[in-house]
Design a protein around this motif. Structure first.
Motif, PDB file in Angstrom:
ATOM      1  N   MET A 103       0.834  -1.199   0.000  1.00 37.35           N
ATOM      2  CA  MET A 103       0.000   0.000   0.000  1.00 37.35           C
ATOM      3  C   MET A 103       0.867   1.246   0.000  1.00 37.35           C
ATOM      4  O   MET A 103       1.937   1.282   0.608  1.00 37.35           O
ATOM      5  N   GLY A 104       0.357   2.270  -0.673  1.00 35.26           N
ATOM      6  CA  GLY A 104       1.122   3.509  -0.737  1.00 35.26           C
ATOM      7  C   GLY A 104       0.248   4.736  -0.705  1.00 35.26           C
ATOM      8  O   GLY A 104      -0.971   4.665  -0.910  1.00 35.26           O
ATOM      9  N   TRP A 105       0.879   5.859  -0.402  1.00 29.23           N
ATOM     10  CA  TRP A 105       0.251   7.182  -0.478  1.00 29.23           C
ATOM     11  C   TRP A 105       1.050   8.016  -1.475  1.00 29.23           C
ATOM     12  O   TRP A 105       2.284   8.031  -1.436  1.00 29.23           O
ATOM     13  N   PHE A 106       0.345   8.712  -2.320  1.00 28.98           N
ATOM     14  CA  PHE A 106       0.914   9.662  -3.257  1.00 28.98           C
ATOM     15  C   PHE A 106       0.165  10.970  -3.117  1.00 28.98           C
ATOM     16  O   PHE A 106      -0.923  11.010  -2.544  1.00 28.98           O
ATOM     17  N   ARG A 107       0.726  12.021  -3.651  1.00 29.95           N
ATOM     18  CA  ARG A 107       0.027  13.308  -3.641  1.00 29.95           C
ATOM     19  C   ARG A 107       0.316  14.050  -4.931  1.00 29.95           C
ATOM     20  O   ARG A 107       1.321  13.810  -5.594  1.00 29.95           O
ATOM     21  N   ARG A 108      -0.603  14.954  -5.241  1.00 34.82           N
ATOM     22  CA  ARG A 108      -0.429  15.805  -6.414  1.00 34.82           C
ATOM     23  C   ARG A 108      -0.863  17.212  -6.052  1.00 34.82           C
ATOM     24  O   ARG A 108      -2.025  17.438  -5.678  1.00 34.82           O
ATOM     25  N   ALA A 109       0.069  18.126  -6.195  1.00 44.98           N
ATOM     26  CA  ALA A 109      -0.211  19.544  -5.985  1.00 44.98           C
ATOM     27  C   ALA A 109      -0.532  20.185  -7.330  1.00 44.98           C
ATOM     28  O   ALA A 109      -0.095  19.684  -8.376  1.00 44.98           O
ATOM     29  N   PRO A 110      -1.263  21.281  -7.344  1.00 48.21           N
ATOM     30  CA  PRO A 110      -1.601  21.944  -8.610  1.00 48.21           C
ATOM     31  C   PRO A 110      -0.354  22.275  -9.416  1.00 48.21           C
ATOM     32  O   PRO A 110       0.602  22.851  -8.896  1.00 48.21           O
ATOM     33  N   GLY A 111      -0.354  21.871 -10.674  1.00 45.26           N
ATOM     34  CA  GLY A 111       0.751  22.177 -11.551  1.00 45.26           C
ATOM     35  C   GLY A 111       1.993  21.332 -11.365  1.00 45.26           C
ATOM     36  O   GLY A 111       3.023  21.588 -11.992  1.00 45.26           O
ATOM     37  N   LYS A 112       1.891  20.319 -10.511  1.00 45.22           N
ATOM     38  CA  LYS A 112       3.059  19.478 -10.243  1.00 45.22           C
ATOM     39  C   LYS A 112       2.770  18.021 -10.595  1.00 45.22           C
ATOM     40  O   LYS A 112       1.622  17.608 -10.705  1.00 45.22           O
ATOM     41  N   GLU A 113       3.842  17.252 -10.691  1.00 52.95           N
ATOM     42  CA  GLU A 113       3.709  15.833 -10.958  1.00 52.95           C
ATOM     43  C   GLU A 113       3.264  15.081  -9.697  1.00 52.95           C
ATOM     44  O   GLU A 113       3.433  15.564  -8.577  1.00 52.95           O
ATOM     45  N   ARG A 114       2.703  13.905  -9.930  1.00 49.41           N
ATOM     46  CA  ARG A 114       2.348  13.046  -8.804  1.00 49.41           C
ATOM     47  C   ARG A 114       3.620  12.681  -8.036  1.00 49.41           C
ATOM     48  O   ARG A 114       4.640  12.341  -8.633  1.00 49.41           O
ATOM     49  N   GLU A 115       3.550  12.744  -6.725  1.00 49.54           N
ATOM     50  CA  GLU A 115       4.735  12.567  -5.884  1.00 49.54           C
ATOM     51  C   GLU A 115       4.530  11.424  -4.908  1.00 49.54           C
ATOM     52  O   GLU A 115       3.478  11.322  -4.255  1.00 49.54           O
ATOM     53  N   PHE A 116       5.529  10.580  -4.795  1.00 50.10           N
ATOM     54  CA  PHE A 116       5.495   9.508  -3.812  1.00 50.10           C
ATOM     55  C   PHE A 116       5.583  10.094  -2.405  1.00 50.10           C
ATOM     56  O   PHE A 116       6.460  10.929  -2.132  1.00 50.10           O
ATOM     57  N   VAL A 117       4.729   9.625  -1.518  1.00 47.79           N
ATOM     58  CA  VAL A 117       4.733  10.093  -0.135  1.00 47.79           C
ATOM     59  C   VAL A 117       5.228   9.001   0.806  1.00 47.79           C
ATOM     60  O   VAL A 117       6.165   9.209   1.583  1.00 47.79           O
ATOM     61  N   ALA A 118       4.594   7.837   0.753  1.00 51.58           N
ATOM     62  CA  ALA A 118       4.962   6.766   1.674  1.00 51.58           C
ATOM     63  C   ALA A 118       4.424   5.439   1.171  1.00 51.58           C
ATOM     64  O   ALA A 118       3.472   5.406   0.392  1.00 51.58           O
ATOM     65  N   ALA A 119       5.047   4.350   1.638  1.00 50.12           N
ATOM     66  CA  ALA A 119       4.579   3.016   1.303  1.00 50.12           C
ATOM     67  C   ALA A 119       4.814   2.095   2.485  1.00 50.12           C
ATOM     68  O   ALA A 119       5.706   2.326   3.311  1.00 50.12           O
ATOM     69  N   VAL A 120       3.993   1.056   2.547  1.00 49.21           N
ATOM     70  CA  VAL A 120       4.147   0.035   3.586  1.00 49.21           C
ATOM     71  C   VAL A 120       3.999  -1.324   2.935  1.00 49.21           C
ATOM     72  O   VAL A 120       3.146  -1.529   2.065  1.00 49.21           O
ATOM     73  N   SER A 121       4.856  -2.251   3.326  1.00 50.92           N
ATOM     74  CA  SER A 121       4.821  -3.590   2.741  1.00 50.92           C
ATOM     75  C   SER A 121       3.550  -4.311   3.154  1.00 50.92           C
ATOM     76  O   SER A 121       2.858  -3.914   4.094  1.00 50.92           O
ATOM     77  N   TRP A 122       3.254  -5.399   2.466  1.00 50.85           N
ATOM     78  CA  TRP A 122       1.982  -6.070   2.673  1.00 50.85           C
ATOM     79  C   TRP A 122       1.844  -6.586   4.093  1.00 50.85           C
ATOM     80  O   TRP A 122       0.746  -6.641   4.638  1.00 50.85           O
TER      81      TRP A 122
END
Length: 126
Positions: free
Chosen positions: A34-53
């Motif tokens: 599982m992971g979290w990503f974020r996208r700010a206006p005008g920016k690329e999608r950014e990796f935030v965090a991940a956790v193994s299964w």
């Protein structure tokens, strides 16, 4: 097929905290990285965090390491992201995602993830 629904976003002042949740249905997240990503206006999608299964391994993007914490409760079929010491540059739509193939080496690559939520807005005021 897993459906993911994020919640917990909102407006917070600089230095504040939020806790995001990602509730899964249609399947158990226990079989997914599982992971979290974020996208700010005008920016690329950014990796935030991940956790193994299994939850034994976590990883964070450079910009959030030490401030954010990812966790999962497989029994509740829910993923979490604790956001602390928030900054205006953390303002974005935050998405949770599930990777069926659980390839930990690909944890920061959004293209590796199979299922996505609709996102929740986090706005940090200065």
């Amino acid at each position: 097929q897993v459906q993911l629904v994020e919640s917990g976003g909102g407006l917070v002042e600089t230095g504040g905290s939020l806790r995001l949740s990602c509730a899964a249905s249609g399947g158990t997240i226990g079989g997914y990285m599982m992971g979290w990503f974020r996208r700010a206006p005008g920016k690329e999608r950014e990796f935030v965090a991940a956790v193994s299964w299994g939850g034994s391994s976590t990883a964070y993007g450079d910009s959030v390491r030490g401030r954010f914490a990812i966790s999962r409760d497989n029994a509740k079929n829910t993923l979490y992201l604790q956001l602390n010491s928030l900054k205006p540059e953390d303002t974005a739509v935050y998405y949770c995602a599930a990777d069926h193939f659980k390839n930990w080496r690909m944890r920061e690559n959004w293209e590796s993830y199979d299922y996505w939520g609709q996102g929740t807005q986090v706005t940090v005021s200065s």
